[in-house]
Design a protein around this motif. Structure first.
Motif, short mmCIF file in Angstrom:
data_model
loop_
_atom_site.label_atom_id
_atom_site.label_comp_id
_atom_site.label_asym_id
_atom_site.label_seq_id
_atom_site.Cartn_x
_atom_site.Cartn_y
_atom_site.Cartn_z
N ALA A 76 40.34 40.45 46.78
CA ALA A 76 41.38 41.15 47.50
C ALA A 76 41.35 40.76 48.98
CB ALA A 76 41.19 42.66 47.37
N ASP A 77 42.47 40.32 49.48
CA ASP A 77 42.60 39.99 50.89
C ASP A 77 43.06 41.26 51.59
OD1 ASP A 77 43.53 39.20 53.42
OD2 ASP A 77 44.20 37.26 52.68
N PRO A 78 42.29 41.76 52.57
CA PRO A 78 42.66 43.02 53.21
C PRO A 78 43.98 42.95 53.97
CG PRO A 78 40.79 42.00 54.33
CD PRO A 78 41.08 41.18 53.11
N ILE A 79 44.43 41.77 54.34
CA ILE A 79 45.68 41.63 55.09
C ILE A 79 46.87 41.43 54.16
CG2 ILE A 79 46.90 40.23 56.80
CD1 ILE A 79 44.11 39.63 58.00
N HIS A 80 46.66 40.69 53.08
CA HIS A 80 47.74 40.38 52.14
C HIS A 80 47.35 40.91 50.76
CE1 HIS A 80 47.73 37.19 55.24
NE2 HIS A 80 49.01 37.51 55.29
N PRO A 81 47.70 42.16 50.45
CA PRO A 81 47.29 42.73 49.16
C PRO A 81 47.92 41.98 47.98
CG PRO A 81 48.73 44.24 50.36
CD PRO A 81 48.47 43.08 51.26
N CYS A 82 47.14 41.86 46.93
CA CYS A 82 47.59 41.17 45.71
C CYS A 82 48.53 42.08 44.93
CB CYS A 82 46.37 40.80 44.86
SG CYS A 82 46.80 39.95 43.34
N SER A 83 49.60 41.50 44.44
CA SER A 83 50.54 42.29 43.64
C SER A 83 50.46 41.91 42.16
CB SER A 83 51.96 42.07 44.16
OG SER A 83 52.30 40.70 44.07
N CYS A 84 49.47 41.11 41.82
CA CYS A 84 49.30 40.66 40.43
C CYS A 84 48.75 41.79 39.57
CB CYS A 84 48.34 39.48 40.36
SG CYS A 84 48.86 38.08 41.36
N THR A 85 49.17 41.79 38.33
CA THR A 85 48.63 42.78 37.39
C THR A 85 47.27 42.30 36.90
OG1 THR A 85 49.57 41.71 35.44
CG2 THR A 85 50.98 43.32 36.61
N PRO A 86 46.42 43.20 36.44
CA PRO A 86 45.13 42.77 35.89
C PRO A 86 45.28 41.77 34.75
CG PRO A 86 45.13 45.14 36.25
CD PRO A 86 46.54 44.65 36.52
N ILE A 87 46.33 41.91 33.96
CA ILE A 87 46.56 40.98 32.85
C ILE A 87 46.87 39.58 33.38
CG2 ILE A 87 48.14 40.41 30.95
CD1 ILE A 87 48.31 43.45 30.42
N SER A 88 47.71 39.49 34.42
CA SER A 88 48.03 38.17 34.95
C SER A 88 46.83 37.53 35.63
CB SER A 88 49.23 38.23 35.90
OG SER A 88 48.93 39.01 37.04
N ILE A 89 45.98 38.32 36.26
CA ILE A 89 44.75 37.80 36.87
C ILE A 89 43.83 37.27 35.78
CG2 ILE A 89 42.64 38.41 38.13
CD1 ILE A 89 44.41 40.45 39.71
N HIS A 90 43.68 38.03 34.71
CA HIS A 90 42.84 37.60 33.58
C HIS A 90 43.39 36.31 32.97
CE1 HIS A 90 40.17 37.77 30.18
NE2 HIS A 90 41.21 37.64 29.39
N ARG A 91 44.70 36.25 32.77
CA ARG A 91 45.32 35.06 32.19
C ARG A 91 45.09 33.84 33.10
NH1 ARG A 91 51.07 36.12 31.94
NH2 ARG A 91 50.25 38.01 31.01
N TYR A 92 45.22 34.02 34.40
CA TYR A 92 45.00 32.92 35.34
C TYR A 92 43.54 32.45 35.29
CZ TYR A 92 44.74 30.29 39.68
OH TYR A 92 44.54 29.31 40.61
N ARG A 93 42.61 33.40 35.31
CA ARG A 93 41.18 33.04 35.29
C ARG A 93 40.78 32.40 33.96
NH1 ARG A 93 38.98 38.01 38.53
NH2 ARG A 93 39.08 37.11 40.60
N SER A 94 41.45 32.76 32.89
CA SER A 94 41.07 32.21 31.58
C SER A 94 41.51 30.76 31.42
CB SER A 94 41.64 33.07 30.45
OG SER A 94 43.04 32.99 30.43
N ARG A 95 42.25 30.24 32.39
CA ARG A 95 42.61 28.82 32.34
C ARG A 95 41.37 27.93 32.42
NH1 ARG A 95 47.66 28.22 36.52
NH2 ARG A 95 49.27 28.90 35.08
N ILE A 96 40.35 28.43 33.05
CA ILE A 96 39.09 27.70 33.14
C ILE A 96 38.17 28.28 32.07
CG2 ILE A 96 37.13 27.08 34.57
CD1 ILE A 96 38.87 27.55 37.01
N SER A 97 37.79 27.47 31.12
CA SER A 97 36.97 27.96 30.02
C SER A 97 35.56 28.29 30.48
CB SER A 97 36.92 26.91 28.90
OG SER A 97 36.14 25.81 29.29
#
Length: 153
Positions: free
Chosen positions: A2-23
């Protein structure tokens, strides 16, 4: 992160999906993965006491010399190249470090490859401090460099 200046608007599901790109097996092969937050101007402009680049360079050179001496007569030149046999030989932990690594490995479900990477990084951290043995603080720092492992659970 989390960037304290620019809050993330991503959902937990989209974050998980993005991170799962790397096995997981690919992440296991990366020794260090950390998040680097934006640095505030106040911190950039701070002229307070800190270790100089020359001093850091000398510590790195000494650490490299320690590793060259350790692996003299072998095909290995640095801690990152250690095989499991060399890890067993050169990565003795103190009791507290052993307990910490056992607890974290069991809790986070680290693979054998991740376990070995943590030991190699801890060995290097110990070498930078010219410590013959890997202590609990070296293990703790090495674990901190596995931020993606901690978030994947």
């Amino acid at each position: 992160m989390a960037d304290p200046i620019h809050p993330c608007s991503c959902t937990p599901i989209s974050i998980h999906r993005y991170r799962s790109r790397i096995s997981g097996p690919l992440l296991d092969r990366i020794d260090i993965h950390i998040e680097v937050p934006a640095v505030k101007y106040r911190d950039l402009s701070d002229r307070g006491e800190s270790e100089s680049s020359a001093d850091i360079g000398r510590r790195v050179e000494r650490s490299r010399q320690i590793q060259l001496e350790r692996f003299s007569g072998t095909r290995i030149h640095c801690n990152a190249q250690m095989t499991p046999r060399f890890i067993k030989k050169h990565c003795d932990l103190d009791a507290a470090g052993n307990r910490m690594l056992e607890l974290v490995t069991d809790r986070l479900g680290f693979s054998a490859r991740t376990y070995n990477r943590i030991l190699k990084v801890a060995r290097t951290i110990a070498d930078l401090g010219e410590s013959e043995h890997i202590r609990e603080e070296h293990i703790a720092e090495a674990i901190q460099y596995r931020s993606l492992d901690r978030k994947s659970v």
